[in-house]
Design an enzyme around this catalytic site. Structure first.
Site, PDB file in Angstrom:
ATOM      1  N   CYS A 197       0.879  -1.167   0.000  1.00 15.19           N
ATOM      2  CA  CYS A 197       0.000   0.000   0.000  1.00 15.19           C
ATOM      3  C   CYS A 197       0.913   1.212   0.000  1.00 15.19           C
ATOM      4  O   CYS A 197       1.588   1.494   0.998  1.00 15.19           O
ATOM      5  CB  CYS A 197      -0.910  -0.004   1.228  1.00 15.19           C
ATOM      6  SG  CYS A 197      -1.962   1.457   1.372  1.00 15.19           S
ATOM      7  N   GLU A 219      -3.499   1.053  -6.226  1.00 12.31           N
ATOM      8  CA  GLU A 219      -2.583  -0.016  -6.587  1.00 12.31           C
ATOM      9  C   GLU A 219      -2.354   0.046  -8.083  1.00 12.31           C
ATOM     10  O   GLU A 219      -3.180   0.598  -8.825  1.00 12.31           O
ATOM     11  CB  GLU A 219      -3.141  -1.371  -6.168  1.00 12.31           C
ATOM     12  CG  GLU A 219      -2.101  -2.464  -6.083  1.00 12.31           C
ATOM     13  CD  GLU A 219      -0.883  -2.055  -5.272  1.00 12.31           C
ATOM     14  OE1 GLU A 219       0.126  -1.671  -5.915  1.00 12.31           O
ATOM     15  OE2 GLU A 219      -0.940  -2.079  -4.035  1.00 12.31           O
TER      16      GLU A 219
END
Length: 247
Positions: free
Chosen positions: A2, A102
């Site tokens: 992340c 992402e």
């Protein structure tokens, strides 16, 4: 992994949802990046508190800041890794968020090696809490730095096609258990699991997200992904008739 995320909920809504007493004026953020100040919620004296900390954990015992930013801690090894095990035992936190980003490789030739970014949010677009660790470091100059890292786990069925890791998203009923320093490690391990497949969705967004200076609501606008052009058919090779004894 992340590496970028969003917090766009109003401060009063954050305060009400997470139950802390402080009244921070944290502005909407659409592109939070490592080393930047981020809000976390901790348990202190039996009450939840709001802290603004650096994203990129520095262990309290470190003589100097790590060469590599510790923005993520793997759930599978967080209890053993020296950089994280102290915080895992005693200083767990919630990282408020309403989305994270992402990147996925969509075709190296078409994109010149670049990756397509996606924003991942709850399907109902409600905010959530990522599991986190925090620590307090005092460098040689005597100052103090509070810092944090997000805990990650294997991706669920919804996200695995984009990336093999995702942040641990805690169910609201488990927030107190995660924050409580008395929670046994075995019970904590059961919380560090992929989110249900139907909780989140992923939408492609503009590569403007790649630039940290870009931090506005248009980063969440859907982006179309053009299909990769088909490869032209190779022309058939004519047989060499001389090798066949015809000439």
């Amino acid at each position: 992994m992340c590496g970028r995320y969003t917090i766009t909920m109003p401060p009063d809504a954050m305060r009400e949802l997470f139950g802390f007493e402080e009244r921070p004026n944290f502005p909407p953020r659409f592109n939070i990046a490592p080393t930047q100040p981020v809000p976390i919620v901790i348990l202190d004296g039996g009450k939840r508190r709001f802290l603004l900390v650096r994203w990129g954990l520095v262990p309290s015992w470190a003589k100097e800041a790590p060469a590599s930013l510790l923005i993520n801690a793997r759930a599978e090894t967080v209890a053993e890794k020296p950089s994280f095990r102290g915080s895992f035992r005693h200083r767990r936190a919630l990282m408020p968020a309403d989305g994270f980003y992402e990147w996925k490789a969509e075709g190296s030739k078409k994109h010149g090696g670049a990756k397509q970014p996606y924003v991942i949010r709850r399907r109902d677009r409600q905010p959530f809490a990522m599991a986190a660790l925090w620590d307090n470091w005092m460098p040689a100059d005597g100052s103090e730095i509070d810092s944090c890292a997000a805990v990650t786990c294997e991706a669920n069925e919804t996200l695995v096609a984009i990336h093999h890791r995702m942040p641990v998203i805690l169910d609201e009923k488990d927030w107190d258990t995660w924050l409580d320093p008395a929670t046994p490690p075995k019970e904590l391990q059961t919380l560090m699991r992929p989110a249900p497949a139907d909780l989140l969705d992923a939408q492609p967004v503009s590569t403007r997200i790649n630039r940290v200076a870009n931090d506005d609501a248009t980063l969440l606008d859907p982006a179309a992904i053009e299909p990769e052009p088909e490869k032209p058919a190779r022309p058939k090779k004519e047989p060499d008739t001389r090798q066949m004894g015809l000439f």
